[in-house]
Design a protein around this motif. Structure first.
Motif, PDB file in Angstrom:
ATOM      1  N   THR A  59      36.159 -24.315  11.140  1.00  0.00           N
ATOM      2  CA  THR A  59      35.124 -23.333  10.794  1.00  0.00           C
ATOM      3  C   THR A  59      35.571 -21.912  11.150  1.00  0.00           C
ATOM      4  O   THR A  59      35.510 -21.005  10.311  1.00  0.00           O
ATOM      5  CB  THR A  59      33.799 -23.669  11.502  1.00  0.00           C
ATOM      6  N   ILE A  60      36.036 -21.737  12.362  1.00  0.00           N
ATOM      7  CA  ILE A  60      36.445 -20.396  12.805  1.00  0.00           C
ATOM      8  C   ILE A  60      37.635 -19.898  11.982  1.00  0.00           C
ATOM      9  O   ILE A  60      37.612 -18.787  11.450  1.00  0.00           O
ATOM     10  CB  ILE A  60      36.765 -20.386  14.315  1.00  0.00           C
ATOM     11  N   THR A  61      38.661 -20.729  11.849  1.00  0.00           N
ATOM     12  CA  THR A  61      39.851 -20.282  11.120  1.00  0.00           C
ATOM     13  C   THR A  61      39.573 -20.144   9.620  1.00  0.00           C
ATOM     14  O   THR A  61      40.094 -19.234   8.981  1.00  0.00           O
ATOM     15  CB  THR A  61      41.040 -21.229  11.359  1.00  0.00           C
ATOM     16  N   GLY A  62      38.741 -21.040   9.081  1.00  0.00           N
ATOM     17  CA  GLY A  62      38.397 -20.956   7.656  1.00  0.00           C
ATOM     18  C   GLY A  62      37.641 -19.686   7.323  1.00  0.00           C
ATOM     19  O   GLY A  62      37.948 -18.997   6.341  1.00  0.00           O
ATOM     20  N   PHE A  63      36.648 -19.351   8.153  1.00  0.00           N
ATOM     21  CA  PHE A  63      35.911 -18.105   7.921  1.00  0.00           C
ATOM     22  C   PHE A  63      36.796 -16.889   8.200  1.00  0.00           C
ATOM     23  O   PHE A  63      36.677 -15.872   7.523  1.00  0.00           O
ATOM     24  CB  PHE A  63      34.633 -18.048   8.759  1.00  0.00           C
ATOM     25  N   TYR A  64      37.695 -17.005   9.164  1.00  0.00           N
ATOM     26  CA  TYR A  64      38.604 -15.896   9.469  1.00  0.00           C
ATOM     27  C   TYR A  64      39.447 -15.539   8.249  1.00  0.00           C
ATOM     28  O   TYR A  64      39.500 -14.371   7.836  1.00  0.00           O
ATOM     29  CB  TYR A  64      39.493 -16.257  10.665  1.00  0.00           C
ATOM     30  N   ASN A  79      41.246  -9.674   5.810  1.00  0.00           N
ATOM     31  CA  ASN A  79      42.526  -9.494   5.137  1.00  0.00           C
ATOM     32  C   ASN A  79      43.613 -10.082   6.027  1.00  0.00           C
ATOM     33  O   ASN A  79      43.989  -9.479   7.026  1.00  0.00           O
ATOM     34  CB  ASN A  79      42.757  -8.004   4.863  1.00  0.00           C
ATOM     35  N   VAL A  80      44.081 -11.265   5.651  1.00  0.00           N
ATOM     36  CA  VAL A  80      45.049 -12.005   6.465  1.00  0.00           C
ATOM     37  C   VAL A  80      46.360 -12.105   5.685  1.00  0.00           C
ATOM     38  O   VAL A  80      46.343 -12.269   4.459  1.00  0.00           O
ATOM     39  CB  VAL A  80      44.500 -13.416   6.778  1.00  0.00           C
ATOM     40  N   ALA A  81      47.466 -12.005   6.393  1.00  0.00           N
ATOM     41  CA  ALA A  81      48.777 -12.134   5.754  1.00  0.00           C
ATOM     42  C   ALA A  81      48.843 -13.460   4.996  1.00  0.00           C
ATOM     43  O   ALA A  81      48.364 -14.487   5.492  1.00  0.00           O
ATOM     44  CB  ALA A  81      49.880 -12.080   6.803  1.00  0.00           C
ATOM     45  N   PRO A  82      49.420 -13.449   3.803  1.00  0.00           N
ATOM     46  CA  PRO A  82      49.484 -14.675   2.991  1.00  0.00           C
ATOM     47  C   PRO A  82      50.128 -15.866   3.718  1.00  0.00           C
ATOM     48  O   PRO A  82      49.705 -17.001   3.544  1.00  0.00           O
ATOM     49  CB  PRO A  82      50.313 -14.264   1.777  1.00  0.00           C
ATOM     50  N   GLU A  83      51.139 -15.579   4.541  1.00  0.00           N
ATOM     51  CA  GLU A  83      51.816 -16.660   5.273  1.00  0.00           C
ATOM     52  C   GLU A  83      50.860 -17.321   6.267  1.00  0.00           C
ATOM     53  O   GLU A  83      50.835 -18.541   6.402  1.00  0.00           O
ATOM     54  CB  GLU A  83      53.059 -16.140   6.022  1.00  0.00           C
ATOM     55  N   LEU A  84      50.076 -16.498   6.983  1.00  0.00           N
ATOM     56  CA  LEU A  84      49.113 -17.034   7.946  1.00  0.00           C
ATOM     57  C   LEU A  84      48.000 -17.792   7.226  1.00  0.00           C
ATOM     58  O   LEU A  84      47.581 -18.867   7.658  1.00  0.00           O
ATOM     59  CB  LEU A  84      48.521 -15.915   8.810  1.00  0.00           C
ATOM     60  N   LYS A  85      47.550 -17.243   6.106  1.00  0.00           N
ATOM     61  CA  LYS A  85      46.514 -17.901   5.312  1.00  0.00           C
ATOM     62  C   LYS A  85      46.992 -19.278   4.832  1.00  0.00           C
ATOM     63  O   LYS A  85      46.266 -20.267   4.921  1.00  0.00           O
ATOM     64  CB  LYS A  85      46.129 -17.015   4.125  1.00  0.00           C
ATOM     65  N   ALA A  86      48.235 -19.338   4.362  1.00  0.00           N
ATOM     66  CA  ALA A  86      48.804 -20.606   3.892  1.00  0.00           C
ATOM     67  C   ALA A  86      48.962 -21.595   5.049  1.00  0.00           C
ATOM     68  O   ALA A  86      48.684 -22.794   4.891  1.00  0.00           O
ATOM     69  CB  ALA A  86      50.149 -20.361   3.212  1.00  0.00           C
ATOM     70  N   LEU A  87      49.385 -21.108   6.209  1.00  0.00           N
ATOM     71  CA  LEU A  87      49.546 -21.982   7.373  1.00  0.00           C
ATOM     72  C   LEU A  87      48.200 -22.548   7.820  1.00  0.00           C
ATOM     73  O   LEU A  87      48.078 -23.756   8.080  1.00  0.00           O
ATOM     74  CB  LEU A  87      50.205 -21.223   8.527  1.00  0.00           C
ATOM     75  N   ILE A  88      47.194 -21.695   7.902  1.00  0.00           N
ATOM     76  CA  ILE A  88      45.866 -22.156   8.307  1.00  0.00           C
ATOM     77  C   ILE A  88      45.311 -23.139   7.284  1.00  0.00           C
ATOM     78  O   ILE A  88      44.736 -24.171   7.652  1.00  0.00           O
ATOM     79  CB  ILE A  88      44.920 -20.967   8.548  1.00  0.00           C
TER      80      ILE A  88
END
Length: 171
Positions: free
Chosen positions: A24-29, A34-43
């Motif tokens: 929930t926390i990481t998904g809403f984050y 605006n999150v770096a694409p690499e971090l978004k893909a990792l999460i």
């Protein structure tokens, strides 16, 4: 009537809670900022993997929810008891909707920690988009329900009702 939940119920509760709170926390984050694409893909990779693994765990948890003896209530009235049971049922129902829609919205195969792949269940983009919308809404309602659940636990603990003790592995 027993005073605590079984060790299986306790372990299933806390495993489920940790995964849901993390997702929930990481998904809403990543969804709201605006999150770096690499971090978004990792999460996304981690969340898809752990929530996919949560599905069989949650099925076992549902089994215990419907079959196991519940601990005795702590100084609750009929109405309070009804509300508590109704809210818990709604939480379980909401989690079920989140997990099912999470699978049905996938527009690619489900890669679980590079250990195994589950084929994409639906290939119609209009249908996956619908399930994505339901998933987002059910994630938001689950976040509210979890916050209410945590607030209720805090309220009960502060009023002397040791509800956390019933959901712990200690004697």
């Amino acid at each position: 009537m027993k005073k605590k939940y079984s060790w299986q119920q306790v372990v299933l509760h806390w495993v489920t809670a940790v995964i849901i709170i993390w997702a929930t926390i990481t998904g809403f984050y990543v969804g709201l900022f605006n999150v770096a694409p690499e971090l978004k893909a990792l999460i996304a990779f981690i969340n898809v993997s752990i929530t996919t693994l949560l599905i069989p765990v949650f099925i076992v948890r549902l089994y215990f929810y419907f079959t196991a003896e519940k601990p005795e209530e702590i100084n609750t009235t009929g109405l309070t008891q009804f509300i508590a049971h109704a809210v818990h049922f709604i939480i379980y129902l909401n989690i079920t909707i989140v997990l099912v829609t999470g699978v049905l919205m996938m527009e690619r195969d489900i890669n679980v920690f590079d250990l195994f792949i589950i084929p994409q269940p639906i290939h119609d983009l209009a249908v996956t988009a619908f399930f994505n919308t339901v998933h987002i809404f059910s994630c938001a309602t689950l976040a509210v329900l979890i916050l209410l659940h945590i607030a209720a636990v805090i309220k009960h603990e502060l009023s002397g009702k040791k509800v956390l003790k019933r959901m712990s592995l200690t004697a």
